[in-house]
Design a protein around this motif. Structure first.
Motif, PDB file in Angstrom:
ATOM      1  N   VAL A  51     112.661  59.202  -2.287  1.00 59.02           N
ATOM      2  CA  VAL A  51     112.457  58.764  -3.680  1.00 59.02           C
ATOM      3  C   VAL A  51     111.511  57.559  -3.696  1.00 59.02           C
ATOM      4  N   LEU A  52     111.735  56.629  -2.764  1.00 56.97           N
ATOM      5  CA  LEU A  52     110.882  55.438  -2.695  1.00 56.97           C
ATOM      6  C   LEU A  52     109.455  55.825  -2.278  1.00 56.97           C
ATOM      7  N   ALA A  53     109.346  56.685  -1.256  1.00 55.04           N
ATOM      8  CA  ALA A  53     108.027  57.082  -0.732  1.00 55.04           C
ATOM      9  C   ALA A  53     107.185  57.749  -1.815  1.00 55.04           C
ATOM     10  N   LYS A  54     107.822  58.558  -2.644  1.00 60.10           N
ATOM     11  CA  LYS A  54     107.075  59.308  -3.666  1.00 60.10           C
ATOM     12  C   LYS A  54     106.288  58.366  -4.579  1.00 60.10           C
ATOM     13  N   THR A  55     106.873  57.210  -4.891  1.00 60.36           N
ATOM     14  CA  THR A  55     106.198  56.285  -5.813  1.00 60.36           C
ATOM     15  C   THR A  55     104.909  55.734  -5.189  1.00 60.36           C
ATOM     16  N   TYR A  56     104.842  55.680  -3.870  1.00 61.62           N
ATOM     17  CA  TYR A  56     103.631  55.199  -3.190  1.00 61.62           C
ATOM     18  C   TYR A  56     102.615  56.330  -3.035  1.00 61.62           C
ATOM     19  N   ILE A  57     103.099  57.494  -2.580  1.00 59.69           N
ATOM     20  CA  ILE A  57     102.191  58.623  -2.330  1.00 59.69           C
ATOM     21  C   ILE A  57     101.448  59.019  -3.599  1.00 59.69           C
ATOM     22  N   GLU A  58     102.153  59.005  -4.728  1.00 60.17           N
ATOM     23  CA  GLU A  58     101.531  59.394  -5.990  1.00 60.17           C
ATOM     24  C   GLU A  58     100.357  58.495  -6.338  1.00 60.17           C
ATOM     25  N   ARG A  59     100.408  57.245  -5.847  1.00 67.32           N
ATOM     26  CA  ARG A  59      99.315  56.302  -6.145  1.00 67.32           C
ATOM     27  C   ARG A  59      98.307  56.242  -5.006  1.00 67.32           C
ATOM     28  N   GLY A  60      98.456  57.124  -4.002  1.00 69.41           N
ATOM     29  CA  GLY A  60      97.514  57.144  -2.879  1.00 69.41           C
ATOM     30  C   GLY A  60      97.725  55.966  -1.944  1.00 69.41           C
ATOM     31  N   LEU A  61      98.917  55.372  -1.983  1.00 67.05           N
ATOM     32  CA  LEU A  61      99.190  54.197  -1.137  1.00 67.05           C
ATOM     33  C   LEU A  61     100.001  54.594   0.080  1.00 67.05           C
ATOM     34  N   LEU A  62      99.933  53.737   1.107  1.00 65.10           N
ATOM     35  CA  LEU A  62     100.787  53.950   2.272  1.00 65.10           C
ATOM     36  C   LEU A  62     102.234  53.623   1.909  1.00 65.10           C
ATOM     37  N   PHE A  89     101.141  58.616  12.530  1.00 63.49           N
ATOM     38  CA  PHE A  89     101.907  57.388  12.776  1.00 63.49           C
ATOM     39  C   PHE A  89     101.546  56.917  14.175  1.00 63.49           C
ATOM     40  N   PRO A  90     101.170  55.651  14.368  1.00 65.99           N
ATOM     41  CA  PRO A  90     101.179  54.553  13.408  1.00 65.99           C
ATOM     42  C   PRO A  90      99.942  54.563  12.503  1.00 65.99           C
ATOM     43  N   ARG A  91     100.114  53.965  11.332  1.00 70.03           N
ATOM     44  CA  ARG A  91      99.049  53.852  10.341  1.00 70.03           C
ATOM     45  C   ARG A  91      98.679  52.393  10.102  1.00 70.03           C
ATOM     46  N   THR A  92      99.546  51.480  10.534  1.00 72.07           N
ATOM     47  CA  THR A  92      99.282  50.043  10.367  1.00 72.07           C
ATOM     48  C   THR A  92      99.578  49.353  11.700  1.00 72.07           C
ATOM     49  N   LEU A  93      99.096  48.114  11.801  1.00 70.45           N
ATOM     50  CA  LEU A  93      99.331  47.372  13.046  1.00 70.45           C
ATOM     51  C   LEU A  93     100.838  47.136  13.253  1.00 70.45           C
ATOM     52  N   LEU A 166      92.971  60.296  -3.886  1.00 67.12           N
ATOM     53  CA  LEU A 166      92.131  60.549  -2.721  1.00 67.12           C
ATOM     54  C   LEU A 166      91.159  59.408  -2.428  1.00 67.12           C
ATOM     55  N   VAL A 167      90.479  58.928  -3.451  1.00 63.29           N
ATOM     56  CA  VAL A 167      89.507  57.850  -3.258  1.00 63.29           C
ATOM     57  C   VAL A 167      90.208  56.613  -2.698  1.00 63.29           C
ATOM     58  N   ALA A 168      91.380  56.295  -3.250  1.00 68.60           N
ATOM     59  CA  ALA A 168      92.126  55.117  -2.784  1.00 68.60           C
ATOM     60  C   ALA A 168      92.530  55.296  -1.324  1.00 68.60           C
ATOM     61  N   ARG A 169      92.964  56.497  -0.945  1.00 65.82           N
ATOM     62  CA  ARG A 169      93.403  56.741   0.431  1.00 65.82           C
ATOM     63  C   ARG A 169      92.258  56.559   1.415  1.00 65.82           C
ATOM     64  N   LEU A 170      91.078  57.082   1.073  1.00 65.90           N
ATOM     65  CA  LEU A 170      89.953  57.006   2.009  1.00 65.90           C
ATOM     66  C   LEU A 170      89.472  55.570   2.182  1.00 65.90           C
ATOM     67  N   VAL A 176      92.716  49.408   7.361  1.00 69.60           N
ATOM     68  CA  VAL A 176      94.023  49.333   8.008  1.00 69.60           C
ATOM     69  C   VAL A 176      93.979  49.856   9.442  1.00 69.60           C
ATOM     70  N   ALA A 177      93.087  50.832   9.689  1.00 70.27           N
ATOM     71  CA  ALA A 177      93.058  51.456  11.026  1.00 70.27           C
ATOM     72  C   ALA A 177      92.366  50.577  12.068  1.00 70.27           C
ATOM     73  N   LYS A 178      91.454  49.720  11.619  1.00 70.05           N
ATOM     74  CA  LYS A 178      90.622  48.991  12.587  1.00 70.05           C
ATOM     75  C   LYS A 178      91.443  48.220  13.640  1.00 70.05           C
ATOM     76  N   PRO A 179      92.422  47.397  13.223  1.00 71.36           N
ATOM     77  CA  PRO A 179      93.175  46.664  14.260  1.00 71.36           C
ATOM     78  C   PRO A 179      93.961  47.584  15.196  1.00 71.36           C
ATOM     79  N   ILE A 180      94.386  48.744  14.702  1.00 73.58           N
ATOM     80  CA  ILE A 180      95.137  49.670  15.583  1.00 73.58           C
ATOM     81  C   ILE A 180      94.182  50.257  16.616  1.00 73.58           C
ATOM     82  N   ILE A 181      92.990  50.632  16.143  1.00 75.72           N
ATOM     83  CA  ILE A 181      91.987  51.198  17.049  1.00 75.72           C
ATOM     84  C   ILE A 181      91.627  50.159  18.122  1.00 75.72           C
ATOM     85  N   ASP A 182      91.457  48.909  17.691  1.00 75.29           N
ATOM     86  CA  ASP A 182      91.139  47.842  18.655  1.00 75.29           C
ATOM     87  C   ASP A 182      92.259  47.677  19.683  1.00 75.29           C
ATOM     88  N   LEU A 183      93.494  47.767  19.194  1.00 73.25           N
ATOM     89  CA  LEU A 183      94.643  47.609  20.099  1.00 73.25           C
ATOM     90  C   LEU A 183      94.638  48.705  21.176  1.00 73.25           C
TER      91      LEU A 183
END
Ligand code: G5P
Ligand code: MG
Length: 227
Positions: A51-62, A89-93, A166-170, A176-183
């Motif tokens: 229920v909580l996740a749906k409110t984020y996904i609908e707005r294109g948010l993590l 997963f993972p999507r954030t540091l 979609l635009v917000a997700r891209l 958000v991915a950059k620090p994970i890729i660096d790690l």
């Protein structure tokens, strides 16, 4: 017993993580876990997290980190006897650090796909919700329009493939991915694949994995059900 293999596949929305992970699971017998599928299953089952996740996904948010780690880490901790591939997963540091404290990854695949290609693909994508099978009207259309090939049930479009989300997700992904890729780069386990077509990228991923894990028959493949 052979050494277990733990891998992660990262990439922006529509980059082919799901398509490529299915191929990896089939060719190499890894258990495939998809964070997006876990979230959607929780939404469908109307759990508190869903229920909580749906409110984020609908707005294109993590979905917030604490929700994702609470959903996924216990599942991974149970998988002490399987080699697995985690899609999304993972999507954030913070998630990467939480995963790091649970297990040692052997390999991370990062997909680097141009923005225009991603937009085209996602607006054409249709899903069979019960199985997670993914179709694309140009790349891999269903045999019968609007119907799943195996069950014949109707296909749907995700809320988060609709234009605004979609635009917000891209836009968000890169930051958000950059620090994970660096790690993962600093750990020496990152492998990046660039291109506009999955079929052209796949042979490179296949040959990389062939050097790391032995091939297995398709019957060893399994899809991990919801906890
Ligand atoms: P998901 O479900 O993980 P996304 O946004 O990461 O969603 P998505 O949309 O599932 O990524 P994908 O798996 O990378 O994309 O790509 P895919 O489905 O295989 O391919 C996309 C389309 O292109 C398909 O139709 C496919 O057939 C087609 N295609 C593939 N290759 C080609 C090609 O070469 N050519 C052509 N023409 N077509 C091709 O996550 C969903 C949401 O859940 C939440 C977030 O809100 C997220 O937005 N979430 C998380 N939140 C926080 N942390 C996490 N860890 C989260 N995980 C999920
Ligand atoms: Mg996916």
């Amino acid at each position: 017993m052979a050494k277990l293999f733990r891998a992660v596949i990262m990439g922006p929305p529509g980059s082919g993580k799901g398509t490529i992970s299915e191929r990896i699971a089939q060719s190499f017998g890894l258990a495939r876990l998809s964070s997006g599928d876990f979230v959607r299953e929780n939404i469908a089952a109307n759990t508190d997290a869903g229920v909580l996740a749906k409110t984020y996904i609908e707005r294109g948010l993590l979905v917030p980190d604490h929700v994702m780690t609470r959903l996924l880490l216990p599942r991974l901790e149970e998988m002490t006897r399987h080699s697995w591939l985690m899609d999304g997963f993972p999507r954030t540091l913070a998630q990467a650090k939480a995963l790091n404290s649970t297990c040692d990854l052997d390999l991370v695949i990062s997909l680097n796909i141009p923005y225009e290609t991603l937009k085209e693909r996602l607006s054409d994508r249709w899903i069979h919700p019960a199985s997670g099978r993914v179709y694309n009207m140009g790349f891999n259309p269903p045999h019968v329009q609007g119907r799943d090939d195996i069950s014949g049930e109707p296909l749907i479009q995700h809320d988060d493939d609709k234009p605004e989300a979609l635009v917000a997700r891209l836009r968000h992904y890169k930051d958000v991915a950059k620090p994970i890729i660096d790690l993962y780069k600093s750990k020496g386990i990152l492998h990046t694949f660039s291109g506009t077509e999955t079929d052209r990228i796949w042979p490179y991923i296949n040959s990389l994995l062939s050097t790391k894990i032995p091939s297995t028959s398709q019957t060893d493949t399994q899809r991990i059900p919801m906890p």
